[in-house]
Structure formats: C-alpha cells, structure tokens
Design an enzyme around this catalytic site. Structure first.
Site, PDB file in Angstrom:
ATOM      1  CG  LEU A 214     -17.221  29.547 -16.120  1.00  0.00           C
ATOM      2  CD1 LEU A 214     -17.025  28.888 -14.780  1.00  0.00           C
ATOM      3  CD2 LEU A 214     -16.617  30.939 -16.112  1.00  0.00           C
ATOM      4  CG  ASP A 238      -8.230  18.398 -24.524  1.00  0.00           C
ATOM      5  OD1 ASP A 238      -7.664  18.961 -23.574  1.00  0.00           O
ATOM      6  OD2 ASP A 238      -8.523  18.979 -25.577  1.00  0.00           O
ATOM      7  CG  ASN A 240      -3.523  21.625 -25.128  1.00  0.00           C
ATOM      8  OD1 ASN A 240      -4.465  22.170 -24.574  1.00  0.00           O
ATOM      9  ND2 ASN A 240      -2.279  21.776 -24.719  1.00  0.00           N
TER      10      ASN A 240
END
Length: 348
Positions: A214, A238, A240
């Site tokens: 996913l 994270d 991003n």
C-alpha cells in the site's frame, strides 16, 4: 529513492541492538540524523523541533493526569469511608456485600470478554485478512521516530482486538531497536500476531505473488480487499525525508502496489499521508463495512478532510465569494482548507 541496501537475501542477519537512553540521560539532540541520511530541510527542522516541544508537553500532561487520577481515587476512598460511617451495622454490611458482588460480576464479565477476544484473534490468525506491518524501514529512522512508530503499532493491535473482523497481523523485520521497544510493552509476548525478524520478502517468499504494498505513489486504486492477498503497510515515520521510498522498494522487489481510494471518496484538506494505525484501521473497518467511503469517514479525522463532501456531484460546484482587496471586485472560488498537519505521518 534508493533502499539503502536493504534486501530480503540478508534480512535474517541481526542489526542494531540496545535501547535508547533514559530521558534524563538522553542528549539534547537525540534526533540528529545519521551520516549518510538526507539532511533535514529548514521546514522539516522546524517541524521536528515543534514535535519535540509537543512530546515534552505531552509528557507533562501525562504526569499531571496521573496526579489527578490518584487524587480522584483517594477522594473516592474517602467518600466511601464517610458513607459507611453514617450507616448502621446491618446497612453497612449489606452495602459492602452488594459492592463485592458487583465487583465479582464485573470481573467475570471481563474474563469472558477476554476469552472471546482471545479466541477471535486466534481465528483471525487462521483465516483473517493478512496485513503486514513492514518494520524494515526502522533502520532509516531516528530514536524518536521509532518511538512514534511503536505507539502506532500499539494502536493497530488495540483496534484489531476491538474489531468484529480482526486481521491476521504480521510484524516483519521486527528486530533491533523497534523489537526492544515493543518487548517493553506490557503483554507484548502474548500478542496474537506473527513476529518475524526476517523481512516480509523472506518470511513470505512462498507467497510473493500475493504480496501487495500500500503506497500513495501507486497508480493502482484498490477496489476491494482480496482475502488471498497480503497487504503491506510501510512502517515509516520520516518527516518526509524519504519520499517515494515504499513505491521504489516495491518496484525493486517486483511486487504489486495499490493505494487507498481516498480521492475517489473524500476531499482532503492537506496531503493524503496517513499514520500507520489510520491505514490499518481503514482496512479492518472496510472488512467489516465493505464500504470504502464509510470506512474512510469513520477513521480519517475531520481536521484532515473538508466539511463539504466534494465526492458528491451535487457539491462539486459549491463555491464561496471572496472580495479582492486590490480591485474591490468579487471572485468566486472553491474553498479548500490549508490546515497544517502536526502529527507523525506515514507514506502509504
């Protein structure tokens, strides 16, 4: 984005060990990124500091809530003692017995519910929808991010216990820091999940054709959940730093990818990035309701979606009129919220 050399062939080899230092011995900059990791942008650095302040505030609130709870317990004990003191001996005896009987009844009900839940989860391990929480990406994460992921995994398991259609959960790549953190969770040893130190590509190599990752970067929208498939949720917190890593990873491993049908049913106020537990809860809610829109509406917080349901054609042309300060003219435009997200997120 590259996988930083993480492949299934050497996935069973042990990696990082040990726990994070206690809060009082933890250095001020525990969130520093390791050498070789992409540097944080100025915006990401601000978000990280904001998250740290939030975590500190949350710790203070937790301590305060504990004190309030203890005071409340003490007040209840005092109220009970005062109540008994104002009664006659027979009335006092009857009241105490009634309280004891009620407590026994509650405990019996709790025991029965616990047994039913245990059996339900055992059945899910035999015939439930397989959902993998991919913990391989923990090797890219900081200590604070791993702590956030641990909390999200706990939320996943709690939601699975409450669900009328629980899933068969796999924790793959469960080793190193994330494993040591989870092992400190009370009752983790008794969780009805598959705990694999190997990565999913190794642990489920006999069923590779059924693996489905996913990821929001996929071009394929999932229509319905296939009981023969094994859906993988990437456990990545994270800030991003690693955009597109789950999609790249799936492509390198040659496994299928899909994304949730969010844009088909909802208008999000910001990005479609969700936490691990939100993605998991959407899946198990769909297993129960068999309706994506209802499942998304039930799980995704209101602050993340628009008040107006733009997926409804009747709402598509709804606009608001705003004034142009410079010209004095009025302009029609579709309203979209620009609310910023401040919680830990996951690439899906």
């Amino acid at each position: 984005m590259e996988e930083n050399g993480m492949h299934g062939n050497d996935s069973c080899a042990p990696h990082c060990n040990g726990d994070s230092p206690s809060p009082e011995h933890r250095p001020e900059k525990e969130e520093e990124i390791r050498i070789g990791d992409p540097p944080l942008s100025k915006s990401a650095g601000k978000k990280l500091k904001k998250l740290q302040r939030y975590e500190e505030k949350k710790a203070r609130q937790k301590a305060m809530a504990k004190q309030i709870k203890e005071r409340s317990k003490e007040q209840k004990r005092q109220d009970w003692a005062d109540k008994l003191a104002g009664l006659g001996e027979e009335e006092r005896s009857n009241l105490i017995q009634a309280k004891v009987d009620a407590r026994k009844e509650r405990r019996a009900q709790m025991l029965q519910d616990r047994q039913l839940t245990k059996q339900k989860l055992k059945n899910a391990q035999q015939s439930g929808q397989n959902i993998v929480l991919d913990l391989e990406l923990c090797e890219l994460m900081t200590s604070g991010e791993i702590s956030s992921l641990m909390q999200q995994i706990m939320y996943c398991y709690a939601a699975n216990k409450k669900s009328s259609t629980p899933a068969h959960i796999w924790l793959t790549g469960c080793r190193g820091k994330i494993k040591s953190r989870l092992e400190k969770v009370p009752g983790f040893d008794n969780w009805h999940v598959e705990k694999e130190e190997c990565y999913y590509i190794e642990a489920l190599k006999e069923r590779k054709d059924n693996l489905v990752y996913l990821t929001a970067d996929s071009e394929n929208v999932v229509k319905e959940l296939d009981s023969s498939k094994i859906y993988i949720i990437g456990g990545l917190v994270d800030r991003n730093r690693f955009k597109g890593i789950t999609m790249q990873k799936a492509e390198d491993q040659g496994i299928q990818t899909v994304k949730l049908p969010i844009s088909e049913h909802l208008r999000m106020t910001s990005s479609q990035v969700l936490t691990v537990n939100q993605v998991f809860e959407i899946l198990i809610t769909y297993l129960e309701l068999k309706d994506w829109k209802k499942s998304l509406m039930k799980v995704i917080p209101q602050r993340k979606r628009s008040e107006v349901d733009y997926s409804d054609p009747s709402n598509e042309a709804k606009k608001v009129t705003v004034s142009n300060d410079n010209s004095g003219e009025e302009t029609s435009c579709t309203f979209e919220s620009t609310e910023k997200e401040e919680e830990v997120t996951l690439q899906t």
